[in-house]
Design a protein around this motif. Sequence first.
Motif, PDB file in Angstrom:
ATOM      1  N   VAL A  65       1.966  -4.576   3.497  1.00  0.00           N
ATOM      2  CA  VAL A  65       2.930  -3.644   4.067  1.00  0.00           C
ATOM      3  C   VAL A  65       2.610  -2.251   3.526  1.00  0.00           C
ATOM      4  O   VAL A  65       2.101  -2.114   2.415  1.00  0.00           O
ATOM      5  N   THR A  66       2.903  -1.235   4.323  1.00  0.00           N
ATOM      6  CA  THR A  66       2.736   0.152   3.887  1.00  0.00           C
ATOM      7  C   THR A  66       4.099   0.741   3.564  1.00  0.00           C
ATOM      8  O   THR A  66       5.040   0.609   4.353  1.00  0.00           O
ATOM      9  N   VAL A  67       4.197   1.378   2.404  1.00  0.00           N
ATOM     10  CA  VAL A  67       5.450   1.997   1.968  1.00  0.00           C
ATOM     11  C   VAL A  67       5.158   3.449   1.602  1.00  0.00           C
ATOM     12  O   VAL A  67       4.264   3.724   0.804  1.00  0.00           O
ATOM     13  N   GLU A  81      12.022   3.452   1.572  1.00  0.00           N
ATOM     14  CA  GLU A  81      11.346   2.339   2.245  1.00  0.00           C
ATOM     15  C   GLU A  81      11.115   1.178   1.277  1.00  0.00           C
ATOM     16  O   GLU A  81      11.221   0.007   1.664  1.00  0.00           O
ATOM     17  N   ALA A  82      10.809   1.494   0.031  1.00  0.00           N
ATOM     18  CA  ALA A  82      10.607   0.440  -0.970  1.00  0.00           C
ATOM     19  C   ALA A  82      11.900  -0.316  -1.225  1.00  0.00           C
ATOM     20  O   ALA A  82      11.900  -1.550  -1.342  1.00  0.00           O
ATOM     21  N   GLU A  83      13.013   0.393  -1.308  1.00  0.00           N
ATOM     22  CA  GLU A  83      14.305  -0.257  -1.536  1.00  0.00           C
ATOM     23  C   GLU A  83      14.681  -1.149  -0.355  1.00  0.00           C
ATOM     24  O   GLU A  83      15.226  -2.247  -0.540  1.00  0.00           O
ATOM     25  N   PHE A 101       0.865  -1.177   0.000  1.00  0.00           N
ATOM     26  CA  PHE A 101       0.000   0.000   0.000  1.00  0.00           C
ATOM     27  C   PHE A 101       0.905   1.231   0.000  1.00  0.00           C
ATOM     28  O   PHE A 101       1.658   1.464   0.949  1.00  0.00           O
ATOM     29  N   SER A 102       0.821   1.995  -1.071  1.00  0.00           N
ATOM     30  CA  SER A 102       1.725   3.129  -1.255  1.00  0.00           C
ATOM     31  C   SER A 102       0.971   4.447  -1.090  1.00  0.00           C
ATOM     32  O   SER A 102      -0.017   4.699  -1.790  1.00  0.00           O
ATOM     33  N   HIS A 103       1.447   5.272  -0.169  1.00  0.00           N
ATOM     34  CA  HIS A 103       0.872   6.612   0.023  1.00  0.00           C
ATOM     35  C   HIS A 103       1.799   7.418   0.920  1.00  0.00           C
ATOM     36  O   HIS A 103       2.599   6.860   1.681  1.00  0.00           O
ATOM     37  N   ILE A 104       1.705   8.735   0.842  1.00  0.00           N
ATOM     38  CA  ILE A 104       2.467   9.592   1.746  1.00  0.00           C
ATOM     39  C   ILE A 104       1.663   9.772   3.031  1.00  0.00           C
ATOM     40  O   ILE A 104       0.486   9.387   3.092  1.00  0.00           O
ATOM     41  N   PRO A 105       2.256  10.327   4.099  1.00  0.00           N
ATOM     42  CA  PRO A 105       1.508  10.507   5.349  1.00  0.00           C
ATOM     43  C   PRO A 105       0.232  11.321   5.137  1.00  0.00           C
ATOM     44  O   PRO A 105       0.199  12.242   4.312  1.00  0.00           O
ATOM     45  N   TRP A 109       3.004  10.099  -5.415  1.00  0.00           N
ATOM     46  CA  TRP A 109       4.327  10.696  -5.286  1.00  0.00           C
ATOM     47  C   TRP A 109       5.131  10.157  -4.106  1.00  0.00           C
ATOM     48  O   TRP A 109       5.757  10.911  -3.366  1.00  0.00           O
ATOM     49  N   THR A 110       5.122   8.831  -3.957  1.00  0.00           N
ATOM     50  CA  THR A 110       6.019   8.213  -2.968  1.00  0.00           C
ATOM     51  C   THR A 110       7.314   7.735  -3.618  1.00  0.00           C
ATOM     52  O   THR A 110       8.324   7.599  -2.936  1.00  0.00           O
ATOM     53  N   GLY A 111       7.277   7.427  -4.911  1.00  0.00           N
ATOM     54  CA  GLY A 111       8.444   6.859  -5.587  1.00  0.00           C
ATOM     55  C   GLY A 111       8.602   5.370  -5.352  1.00  0.00           C
ATOM     56  O   GLY A 111       9.514   4.739  -5.892  1.00  0.00           O
ATOM     57  N   ALA A 112       7.718   4.775  -4.552  1.00  0.00           N
ATOM     58  CA  ALA A 112       7.836   3.353  -4.214  1.00  0.00           C
ATOM     59  C   ALA A 112       7.587   2.465  -5.423  1.00  0.00           C
ATOM     60  O   ALA A 112       8.274   1.457  -5.622  1.00  0.00           O
ATOM     61  N   ALA A 113       6.606   2.821  -6.221  1.00  0.00           N
ATOM     62  CA  ALA A 113       6.267   1.986  -7.378  1.00  0.00           C
ATOM     63  C   ALA A 113       7.453   1.862  -8.328  1.00  0.00           C
ATOM     64  O   ALA A 113       7.771   0.766  -8.806  1.00  0.00           O
ATOM     65  N   ARG A 114       8.127   2.965  -8.596  1.00  0.00           N
ATOM     66  CA  ARG A 114       9.264   2.926  -9.522  1.00  0.00           C
ATOM     67  C   ARG A 114      10.373   2.024  -8.989  1.00  0.00           C
ATOM     68  O   ARG A 114      10.971   1.251  -9.741  1.00  0.00           O
TER      69      ARG A 114
END
Length: 241
Positions: free
Chosen positions: A102-104, A109-111, A62-66, A131-136
């Motif tokens: 998991v939340t990223v 955090e993704a790396e 689950f990808s999101h900013i605070p 705009w977390t950059g986790a997906a990339r």
Amino acid sequence: MNHSGNSGPGKATFFSRRQFLGSCLAGSASLLLFKQNLRSASSQTSLAATEPGDRPRIRLVFSHIPPDRPTWPNIGYDYESRKKELFGRLRSALPEIDFLPVTVQSQKEAEALLQQDQDIDGYVIFLLGIWTGAARAIISSGRPVILVDDLFAGSGEFLIEHAAARRAGQKVAGVSSSRFEDAVEAIGCFPAIKKMKQSRILDVTDSPGFWGNPQKIKQYFGTEVVKIGSAEINQAYRNAN
């Protein structure tokens, strides 16, 4: 209007509108019941054939900013409730998959997640915000990914990252839909992918080449192609009891 007539060779049979509609409804009900029974039998067969050790282990990201920062869908959005809802619906719809949620919230955090993950068969990334950059980071690892745009929440990052991944030839499929069933259908491919990786194809031929390209098959499907000749088959036959 009500027409009736005797049926027989060369004679037409007429029905009233009520009889015609009644026959159609009965046929439709029978067809619906057949489809429901077929779907139920298929589901039971799938579950029976999937032992715990055979179920794919899928990292559910689950990808999101605070939530206290302005972003889509809105500042102060209740991400936790949405995550619980999605996790519950996925477990119910796809019991043959082991989901590891998991939340990223950042690329870093993704790396770190990629470094610690072991024996993971694939990733499902739900973009609950942008705009977390986790997906990339996860897509660039080369691991199989289903990228899901939680509609009206992750669309901006989804459009950019999915397009970039497709241009780069990454192992990614994207889902952006108002129908949750579309995400379920895409994610449901992971058991088949794992089964293909566990499988081997015997290419029985005496020709110098292979059927297809073994390297490409291994690269795209994870399935090993093994070539054997007729002499080996004959020898195995002679050695059999």
